[in-house]
Write a protein that holds these residues in place. Structure first.
Motif, PDB file in Angstrom:
ATOM      1  N   ARG A  45       7.247   7.958  -7.482  1.00 55.44           N
ATOM      2  CA  ARG A  45       5.801   8.203  -7.510  1.00 55.44           C
ATOM      3  C   ARG A  45       5.068   6.974  -6.979  1.00 55.44           C
ATOM      4  N   LYS A  46       3.981   7.172  -6.253  1.00 49.36           N
ATOM      5  CA  LYS A  46       3.231   6.039  -5.698  1.00 49.36           C
ATOM      6  C   LYS A  46       2.638   5.193  -6.826  1.00 49.36           C
TER       7      LYS A  46
ATOM      8  N   MET B 208       9.606  -0.680  -3.609  1.00 48.52           N
ATOM      9  CA  MET B 208       9.484  -2.081  -4.009  1.00 48.52           C
ATOM     10  C   MET B 208      10.851  -2.651  -4.383  1.00 48.52           C
ATOM     11  N   LYS B 209      11.670  -1.828  -5.032  1.00 46.37           N
ATOM     12  CA  LYS B 209      13.027  -2.254  -5.370  1.00 46.37           C
ATOM     13  C   LYS B 209      13.816  -2.594  -4.109  1.00 46.37           C
TER      14      LYS B 209
ATOM     15  N   ASN C 230       0.832  -1.203   0.000  1.00 50.05           N
ATOM     16  CA  ASN C 230       0.000   0.000   0.000  1.00 50.05           C
ATOM     17  C   ASN C 230       0.868   1.255   0.000  1.00 50.05           C
ATOM     18  N   ASN C 231       0.547   2.157  -0.923  1.00 50.48           N
ATOM     19  CA  ASN C 231       1.219   3.462  -1.033  1.00 50.48           C
ATOM     20  C   ASN C 231       2.715   3.346  -1.342  1.00 50.48           C
ATOM     21  N   ALA C 232       3.142   2.188  -1.823  1.00 49.12           N
ATOM     22  CA  ALA C 232       4.563   2.005  -2.127  1.00 49.12           C
ATOM     23  C   ALA C 232       4.924   2.683  -3.441  1.00 49.12           C
TER      24      ALA C 232
END
Length: 299
Positions: A122-123, A93-94, A86-88
Motif C-alpha cells: 500500500r502507498k 522502500m525496503k 513519492n508514491n512509494a
C-alpha cells in the motif's frame, strides 16, 4: 562508540547547538531530552552526517561521520518528519534500503510488517502518522545497523505500540548490541529504556549522567520522625529536598543506600522507607542544584 567534541551549529545568528560534548557507549540506550528548539534534531542531524558542524566534530570509533559513506552504513536515522519517496510503498522502500544496508533482513521485514498489520504494498502516503513511524522503525531495525537515531520516534504511537517498539529495541540490543539514541521532549517516554540521559537546553548539554549512577547516589525516603526531631537536625544526611504532609516527611538525600539507611535508623524513626525515584524526580533534583526548573524545560 560515538563521540561529540565541541560540536557547534549555527543558522545565521541562531546557535542551534553550542559546543556540545558527549560520549555514547556501544550497547547502551542514550536518551536526549529537551524542549522544542533545544537543539535535539540539529544534534541528531549532525550525528547522521546530514549537517556539517561549524566547529568541533562527531565521530564513530574515531572516524568522522560527515561525507563518510562507510560510516553512514553503520546507522539508521528516523527523523521526526517522515520522508519517503513519492508514491512509494513499504516494499519499495525496503528494496531501496537493501541497496544501502548490506545486512538488511528481508524476512524480518515481512514478518514485522505482518505483525504490525501493515500492508507492504500500500502507498505510504495513505498511511496515518503513526503508521508511517511504524514503517520507519521496521526499516530501521531490519537494516541491521550498529546504531539507530530516533527523533521523537514515540510521538504519534499509541501506548501499546510504544512498548512494542521499546521491546524490539531491547531485543536487538541483547542479540546484536544495537545502540539506540533517542531524542524526546518527554522524560516519561524514556524512563523505562534509557541507560544514560542528556538534558539539552538552549543548544548546550545542561546535564549528562548514567541513570544507574544517579539512582545509586540519590534516594527518596518517606518517614515519620519523633516529635522532637526534624530533618535539618539530622547529621549524616546530605539533604537535597524536604517535603512535609502532616507527620509524614519525604526526604531526597545523596549518598550510598547503606549510609542513608544507617543515618535514618540512628534517629529511631517511627516509620521509614526508601522508595525508588522516577527519572523525573532525579532530574528535578539535579537541575534544581544547577539553578534550573526542569518542569519548565521538558515537562
Amino acid at each position: 562508540m560515538i563521540e561529540a567534541r565541541n560540536l557547534t551549529k549555527r543558522f545565521g545568528d541562531i546557535i542551534a547547538v553550542d559546543h556540545v560534548n558527549a560520549t555514547i557507549r556501544d550497547g547502551s540506550v542514550f536518551g536526549l531530552i529537551g524542549t522544542n528548539g533545544a537543539g535535539k534534531s540539529t544534534f541528531l542531524r549532525m550525528l547522521s552526517g546530514i549537517l556539517k558542524p561549524e566547529e568541533g566534530c562527531v565521530t564513530i570509533d574515531g572516524k568522522e561521520i560527515f561525507e563518510n559513506i562507510s560510516i553512514k552504513s553503520r546507522f539508521f536515522y528516523i527523523s521526526d518528519d517522515q520522508y519517503f519517496f513519492n508514491n512509494a510503498t513499504p516494499e519499495e522502500m525496503k528494496n531501496f534500503y537493501q541497496c544501502v544496508y548490506p545486512k538488511f533482513d528481508h524476512m524480518r521485514f515481512i514478518h514485522l510488517m505482518e505483525s504490525f498489520e501493515l500492508d507492504r504494498r500500500r502507498k505510504i502516503n495513505t498511511f496515518s502518522k503513526g503508521m508511517k513511524k511504524q514503517v520507519s522503525v521496521i526499516c530501521g531495525v531490519c537494516a541491521g545497523t550498529d546504531y539507530i537515531f530516533c527523533d521523537e520516534t514515540f510521538d504519534g504511537l499509541d501506548p501499546v505500540m510504544r512498548q512494542t517498539v521499546k521491546s524490539i529495541f531491547i531485543g536487538d540490543m541483547e542479540e546484536r548490541n544495537l545502540t539506540p539514541i533517542i531524542a524526546s521532549h518527554n522524560l516519561r517516554e524514556l524512563e523505562d529504556i534509557c541507560d544514560h540521559v542528556g538534558l539539552l537546553h538552549k543548544g548546550g548539554i545542561l546535564l549528562s549522567r548514567d541513570l544507574e549512577d544517579m539512582k545509586l547516589n540519590l534516594h527518596k525516603i518517606q518517614c515519620v520522625l519523633p516529635s522532637d526531631k526534624k530533618p535539618e537536625d539530622m547529621t549524616g544526611l546530605d539533604l537535597v529536598k524536604t517535603e512535609r504532609r502532616g507527620s509524614l516527611w519525604t526526604l531526597t538525600v545523596r549518598g550510598s543506600r547503606e549510609d542513608v539507611e544507617a543515618a535514618i535508623k540512628s534517629y529511631h524513626p517511627i516509620f521509614a522507607e526508601i522508595i525508588p525515584l522516577s527519572l523525573e524526580e532525579i532530574f528535578i533534583s539535579e537541575t534544581e542544584v544547577a539553578g534550573y526548573d526542569i518542569k519548565k524545560l521538558v515537562l
